[in-house]
Design a protein around this motif. Structure first.
Motif, mmCIF file in Angstrom:
data_model
loop_
_atom_site.group_PDB
_atom_site.id
_atom_site.type_symbol
_atom_site.label_atom_id
_atom_site.label_comp_id
_atom_site.label_asym_id
_atom_site.label_seq_id
_atom_site.Cartn_x
_atom_site.Cartn_y
_atom_site.Cartn_z
ATOM 1 N N TRP A 27 -26.739 13.151 4.095
ATOM 2 C CA TRP A 27 -27.263 12.048 3.282
ATOM 3 C C TRP A 27 -28.458 11.370 3.952
ATOM 4 O O TRP A 27 -29.430 11.003 3.298
ATOM 5 C CB TRP A 27 -26.151 11.039 3.041
ATOM 6 N N ARG A 28 -28.369 11.200 5.286
ATOM 7 C CA ARG A 28 -29.480 10.598 6.015
ATOM 8 C C ARG A 28 -30.706 11.489 5.973
ATOM 9 O O ARG A 28 -31.844 11.016 5.853
ATOM 10 C CB ARG A 28 -29.071 10.328 7.465
ATOM 11 N N ALA A 29 -30.493 12.813 6.051
ATOM 12 C CA ALA A 29 -31.629 13.732 5.989
ATOM 13 C C ALA A 29 -32.284 13.725 4.606
ATOM 14 O O ALA A 29 -33.505 13.895 4.488
ATOM 15 C CB ALA A 29 -31.178 15.142 6.348
ATOM 16 N N LEU A 30 -31.498 13.509 3.556
ATOM 17 C CA LEU A 30 -32.050 13.523 2.195
ATOM 18 C C LEU A 30 -32.663 12.192 1.794
ATOM 19 O O LEU A 30 -33.694 12.156 1.107
ATOM 20 C CB LEU A 30 -30.937 13.896 1.197
ATOM 21 N N GLU A 71 -31.095 6.994 4.510
ATOM 22 C CA GLU A 71 -30.185 5.863 4.565
ATOM 23 C C GLU A 71 -28.849 6.273 5.172
ATOM 24 O O GLU A 71 -28.493 7.454 5.180
ATOM 25 C CB GLU A 71 -29.945 5.300 3.155
ATOM 26 N N ARG A 72 -28.133 5.276 5.637
ATOM 27 C CA ARG A 72 -26.827 5.529 6.236
ATOM 28 C C ARG A 72 -25.769 5.525 5.140
ATOM 29 O O ARG A 72 -25.741 4.635 4.300
ATOM 30 C CB ARG A 72 -26.507 4.458 7.280
ATOM 31 N N LEU A 73 -24.882 6.518 5.149
ATOM 32 C CA LEU A 73 -23.895 6.656 4.099
ATOM 33 C C LEU A 73 -22.599 5.908 4.417
ATOM 34 O O LEU A 73 -21.984 5.318 3.542
ATOM 35 C CB LEU A 73 -23.576 8.144 3.880
ATOM 36 N N GLY A 74 -22.189 5.895 5.664
ATOM 37 C CA GLY A 74 -20.916 5.264 6.023
ATOM 38 C C GLY A 74 -19.750 6.228 5.853
ATOM 39 O O GLY A 74 -19.925 7.414 5.546
ATOM 40 N N LEU A 75 -18.537 5.714 6.020
ATOM 41 C CA LEU A 75 -17.345 6.539 5.933
ATOM 42 C C LEU A 75 -16.959 6.758 4.478
ATOM 43 O O LEU A 75 -16.926 5.816 3.683
ATOM 44 C CB LEU A 75 -16.191 5.885 6.691
ATOM 45 N N ILE A 76 -16.662 8.014 4.148
ATOM 46 C CA ILE A 76 -16.257 8.362 2.786
ATOM 47 C C ILE A 76 -14.750 8.609 2.726
ATOM 48 O O ILE A 76 -14.028 8.017 1.918
ATOM 49 C CB ILE A 76 -17.015 9.607 2.289
#
Length: 571
Positions: A417-420, A423-428
């Protein structure tokens, strides 16, 4: 067509032939499910290995001796008491006729609907020092101190043995009764002709013949006792499960909790080995003709009422007393007052998590069972066996083992997600209820695969062979033949998995996100605060929902011998 394309096509064809034409994606799912089940166990060993040597030495001195002693006493006591109640009641209702026998045969399995932790909370309310039983005895007998009592406190290892045995004996009862119902009458009649008494018939013939069933029933009861955390903690018994919980959450040592969990896992493996040894070389084959089953012997009036009382006592202690207490508390507190918005939220959370886990377990179970049926290879058989070990793993062990895999997946998703997006995604998974659903699926997948495998075994291979002759592909065999014939087994598996998810406490406590409550954790929370009556409605809902699979189980178990007798009479 290029040589590379031909090579790929040839390789795919060779693989399909190796797996008897089963779709390669289904075989991959079977292997993936086995890897999903093994991942927490491998992770558990990794976490335990990272602990310092001084930590392990401290656990050996301060924690493990008391935990092993209490766990050993609990398992031994449950094995003796639950085994005695289960096999004794099964023999009485199967081999004898007495007042209320037919009704008691239906009522004896009902304590399975009441989770052990709910029974423990209720028994403390009734039998503790401030409860009505001890207060009445003090007034009647004139007792003034604990030294005047001859019986142990309910908050002790002996009280825990009594509570768990009152709930878990149906595992032994159901397995033993199924074995007794199929015993041939000739062996019993020969023993009677030689002058054997009723007790000697039970001791010399019935128990040895029921030994495989007794081993299975006892192993299930002991695994449930190992998995329990609510009853043991509330009754003051420092089992290994409670020690894992306290070491992780109260002492803040994940590595120490993992090391204790490894000891639990070793005990579970030992229990499974003992169960397998108990069934080894203990298979009894009946004649090819349909055997004449044992006919119940009518007891005398006094003996009949004694047998009825002995069979009614565990039903009263394991089901009627806890359920009646809950109904009284709900009636006293006002049903509508407890049915507030918060309770409905917790109820919907419980139903949602259980439904998602049930659908996932059924979907994976269908793929695993049908792929294993089509691709009868050693690899798929091994993968199917591995996928079935989840139920034997206690919830606390599973929760600790899932931490590293879930965090690893979250980190991988976060990196993508960060590469795309930058932004930081966090825990899913760890930051949501997804971890609970995954734990439910791993733990209760064997229930789905077991029910579906039993249902698929009843499907004649001739139907599938006929479909292949008519040109049906493997996917068409599954969709048009196997799944339609599996609908009864699917319904049964869905009910069993759903109810077990609702009752699960150990894994839910350790993996739930903040501000997430299920009915089980709601009851646990009220009991931990000393206000169990506030959770009576949640406990009653769990019990009433748990009745559904028990009734279905009893109905199928009682209907099978009747059908066999009808077929025998027709023959």
């Amino acid at each position: 067509m290029s040589s590379i394309a031909l090579s790929h096509r040839f390789s795919a064809t060779a693989l399909r032939r190796a797996f008897n034409g089963a779709p390669l994606w289904s075989v991959a799912v079977v292997i993936g499910v086995a890897a999903l089940v093994l991942a927490p166990l491998v992770s558990l060993l990794h976490i335990a290995a990272q602990g310092e040597a001084t930590l392990w030495a401290q656990l050996i001195v301060d924690v493990l001796p008391a935990a092993l002693l209490d766990t050993g006493m609990l398992l031994a006591g449950v094995a003796i008491l639950a085994g005695s109640i289960g096999i004794g009641a099964a023999w009485l209702v199967t081999a004898h006729r007495f007042p209320g026998r037919d009704i008691l045969a239906w009522l004896l399995p009902l304590p399975l609907a009441v989770p052990t932790y709910i029974t423990a909370y209720i028994y403390v309310e009734i039998f503790d020092a401030a409860g009505p039983v001890q207060m009445g005895l003090r007034g009647l007998m004139g007792w003034s101190s604990r030294a005047d009592y001859w019986f142990p406190e309910i908050r002790s290892v002996y009280g825990c043995i009594f509570v768990m045995s009152a709930v878990l004996y149906p595992y032994v009862y159901i397995a033993s009764r199924a074995m007794f119902l199929t015993q041939s009458a000739s062996m019993i009649e020969v023993a009677r002709t030689l002058g054997a008494s009723r007790f000697k018939l039970f001791r010399v013939i019935a128990i040895p013949l029921a030994r495989p069933a007794l081993a299975v029933g006892l192993s299930l009861a002991l695994l449930e006792a190992m998995n329990d955390i609510g009853a043991s903690e509330y009754l003051g018994v420092r089992t290994l499960t409670v020690s894992v919980f306290n070491t992780w959450l109260n002492r803040g040592s994940l590595a120490g909790a993992a090391q204790i969990a490894c000891v639990m896992l070793a005990i579970v493996i030992l229990l499974i080995m003992v169960e397998r040894r108990g069934r080894r070389d203990r298979r009894y084959t009946l004649s090819t003709r349909r055997p004449r089953t044992t006919q119940p012997v009518r007891l005398s009036t006094a003996s009949g009422w004694l047998a009825a009382a002995l069979c009614a006592l565990p039903v009263f202690m394991g089901f009627i007393l806890p359920t009646g207490f809950l109904i009284r508390e709900v009636a006293r507190g006002g049903l509508l007052e407890q049915l507030d918005a918060a309770f409905l939220t917790h109820l919907m959370t419980t139903i949602g998590l259980s439904s998602m886990a049930t659908l996932a377990a059924l979907a994976l179970g269908i793929v695993v069972v049908t792929a294993s049926r089509l691709a009868r290879t050693r690899l798929t058989r091994t993968a199917l066996a591995v996928s079935g070990i989840g139920y034997a793993v206690p919830g606390t062990v599973l929760a600790i083992g899932l931490l590293t895999p879930l965090v690893a997946v979250d980190n991988g998703l976060g990196s993508v997600w960060r590469a795309l997006t930058g932004e930081r995604l966090g825990l899913i998974l760890m930051g949501s209820a997804a971890g609970i659903v995954i734990a439910y699926v791993i733990r209760f997948l064997p229930i789905a695969t077991g029910s579906l495998s039993a249902g698929l075994d009843r499907v004649s291979p001739g139907l599938e062979d006929a479909g292949r002759i008519l040109g049906a592909r493997p996917r068409e065999l599954v969709l048009k033949i196997q799944i339609p014939l599996l609908r009864p087994a699917l319904a049964s598996a869905a009910l069993l998995v759903f109810v077990d998810c609702i009752k699960e406490l150990s894994a839910t406590l350790l993996l739930r996100p903040l501000n997430t409550e299920t009915l089980a954790t709601l009851v646990y929370g009220h009991a931990s605060r000393g206000a169990f009556e506030d959770g009576s409605l949640a406990a009653l809902v769990i019990v009433l929902v748990g009745l559904l699979p028990v009734i279905q189980l009893v109905r199928s178990a009682e209907a099978r011998p009747k059908a066999e007798k009808a077929e025998s009479a027709a023959a």
